[in-house]
Structures are given as C-alpha cells and as structure tokens.
Design a protein around this motif. Structure first.
Motif, PDB file in Angstrom:
ATOM      1  N   LEU A   1      16.708 -54.393  56.205  1.00  0.00           N
ATOM      2  CA  LEU A   1      17.760 -55.288  56.368  1.00  0.00           C
ATOM      3  C   LEU A   1      18.974 -54.202  57.236  1.00  0.00           C
ATOM      4  CD1 LEU A   1      18.427 -57.064  53.121  1.00  0.00           C
ATOM      5  CD2 LEU A   1      17.627 -57.924  55.304  1.00  0.00           C
ATOM      6  N   VAL A   2      18.927 -52.778  56.947  1.00  0.00           N
ATOM      7  CA  VAL A   2      19.778 -51.959  57.529  1.00  0.00           C
ATOM      8  C   VAL A   2      19.695 -52.139  58.878  1.00  0.00           C
ATOM      9  CG1 VAL A   2      20.420 -49.619  57.953  1.00  0.00           C
ATOM     10  CG2 VAL A   2      20.319 -50.602  55.572  1.00  0.00           C
ATOM     11  N   VAL A   3      18.408 -52.059  59.655  1.00  0.00           N
ATOM     12  CA  VAL A   3      18.225 -52.222  60.990  1.00  0.00           C
ATOM     13  C   VAL A   3      17.914 -53.648  61.747  1.00  0.00           C
ATOM     14  CG1 VAL A   3      17.371 -49.838  60.931  1.00  0.00           C
ATOM     15  CG2 VAL A   3      15.434 -51.929  60.807  1.00  0.00           C
ATOM     16  N   VAL A   4      18.016 -54.836  61.023  1.00  0.00           N
ATOM     17  CA  VAL A   4      17.852 -55.995  61.665  1.00  0.00           C
ATOM     18  C   VAL A   4      18.854 -56.225  62.701  1.00  0.00           C
ATOM     19  CG1 VAL A   4      18.229 -58.341  61.341  1.00  0.00           C
ATOM     20  CG2 VAL A   4      16.908 -57.216  59.632  1.00  0.00           C
ATOM     21  N   LEU A   5      20.128 -55.784  62.523  1.00  0.00           N
ATOM     22  CA  LEU A   5      21.127 -55.871  63.495  1.00  0.00           C
ATOM     23  C   LEU A   5      20.568 -55.157  64.876  1.00  0.00           C
ATOM     24  CD1 LEU A   5      24.044 -56.401  64.571  1.00  0.00           C
ATOM     25  CD2 LEU A   5      24.603 -54.077  63.696  1.00  0.00           C
ATOM     26  N   PHE A   6      20.123 -53.956  64.907  1.00  0.00           N
ATOM     27  CA  PHE A   6      19.619 -53.300  66.013  1.00  0.00           C
ATOM     28  C   PHE A   6      18.364 -53.723  66.644  1.00  0.00           C
ATOM     29  CE2 PHE A   6      21.649 -49.919  63.318  1.00  0.00           C
ATOM     30  CZ  PHE A   6      22.828 -49.451  64.163  1.00  0.00           C
ATOM     31  N   CYS A   7      17.371 -54.327  65.893  1.00  0.00           N
ATOM     32  CA  CYS A   7      16.317 -54.827  66.503  1.00  0.00           C
ATOM     33  C   CYS A   7      16.582 -56.177  67.368  1.00  0.00           C
ATOM     34  CB  CYS A   7      15.153 -55.250  65.277  1.00  0.00           C
ATOM     35  SG  CYS A   7      14.709 -53.661  64.577  1.00  0.00           S
ATOM     36  N   VAL A   8      17.321 -57.068  66.723  1.00  0.00           N
ATOM     37  CA  VAL A   8      18.018 -58.178  67.401  1.00  0.00           C
ATOM     38  C   VAL A   8      18.729 -57.874  68.436  1.00  0.00           C
ATOM     39  CG1 VAL A   8      19.403 -60.214  67.150  1.00  0.00           C
ATOM     40  CG2 VAL A   8      17.698 -59.775  65.241  1.00  0.00           C
TER      41      VAL A   8
END
Length: 129
Positions: free
Chosen positions: A12-19
């Motif tokens: 969840l911490v990196v969802v923003l970066f992946c999207v």
C-alpha cells in the motif's frame, strides 16, 4: 497474521508510485515538460529516470525484492520532489497551501519508506533482506 498485514502495508505504501509511474510512462513528454518548467537540465533523461524511480522502485518494494535499498532510494527521490516541485516556502497564493499539503503527504510517505528500509520486506517477499 502480523506478517501478512506488514506485507499488505508494504504494498500500500507504494501503490501511489506504481500508478503514477505507469501514467507517466504513457506520456513521458508531459513529465519532461514539467521538469523543463522547473529549469532542470536534461528534462527528457530526468523524465525517464523519474518513471524508473516511481515504477521500478515501487514494484521492487511491492514484490519485496531488494526492498530495503529500493525504499531508501525512493525516499531520497520523494524528498527531492518536495525540494524541487512542492517548494511551498517560495510560492504565493493558492499554490502555497496545495503544495504544502503535497509536501506533508510526501514526508509521511518517506516515513513509511524508511520503516520498510529499517524492518525489511517481511516474510512474504521475493527476498528477505
């Protein structure tokens, strides 16, 4: 149970970066334009490095593959975005509040990334370093 929760939190911490990285990959020219508008050199190169940082490091963390190193690198990248793009202290008007919120959000994300760097990826990861 706690290892499963930790793994979900890591993702969840990196969802923003992946999207965000995937969206930037679809239009790297837009990214280069934003970088150029800030007066940075080599905007095309920096655009692709930005995409690599967000998407590549985000996926490494999500998969738990070299997650500690990826989390440190992504934290440094995120700190750089505060200094270069969300520098609310040198803005005026509505931009101050908007960019202050973005900067504080990024600081919180950096905190999560540093926790991953300190604790490692957890039990459910491709490698457990």
């Amino acid at each position: 149970m706690s290892q499963a929760v930790f793994s979900v939190a890591r993702i969840l911490v990196v969802v923003l970066f992946c999207v965000s990285g995937a969206q930037k990959l679809m239009n790297p020219g837009m990214v280069a334009g934003a970088i150029s508008a800030k007066g940075l050199p080599y905007p095309q190169v920096l655009a692709y490095l930005t995409i690599a940082a967000e998407l590549g490091l985000g996926l490494l963390i999500a998969l738990g593959f070299y997650a500690r190193a990826a989390a440190v690198l992504l934290a440094v990248f995120t700190l750089a975005t505060i200094v270069v793009f969300h520098n609310f202290w040198s803005m005026t008007g509505d931009a101050v509040r908007t960019n202050q919120i973005q900067a504080m959000k990024n600081l919180s994300i950096i905190g999560g990334l540093l926790m991953i760097a300190a604790a490692g990826p957890g039990r459910f990861a491709l490698n457990r370093r």
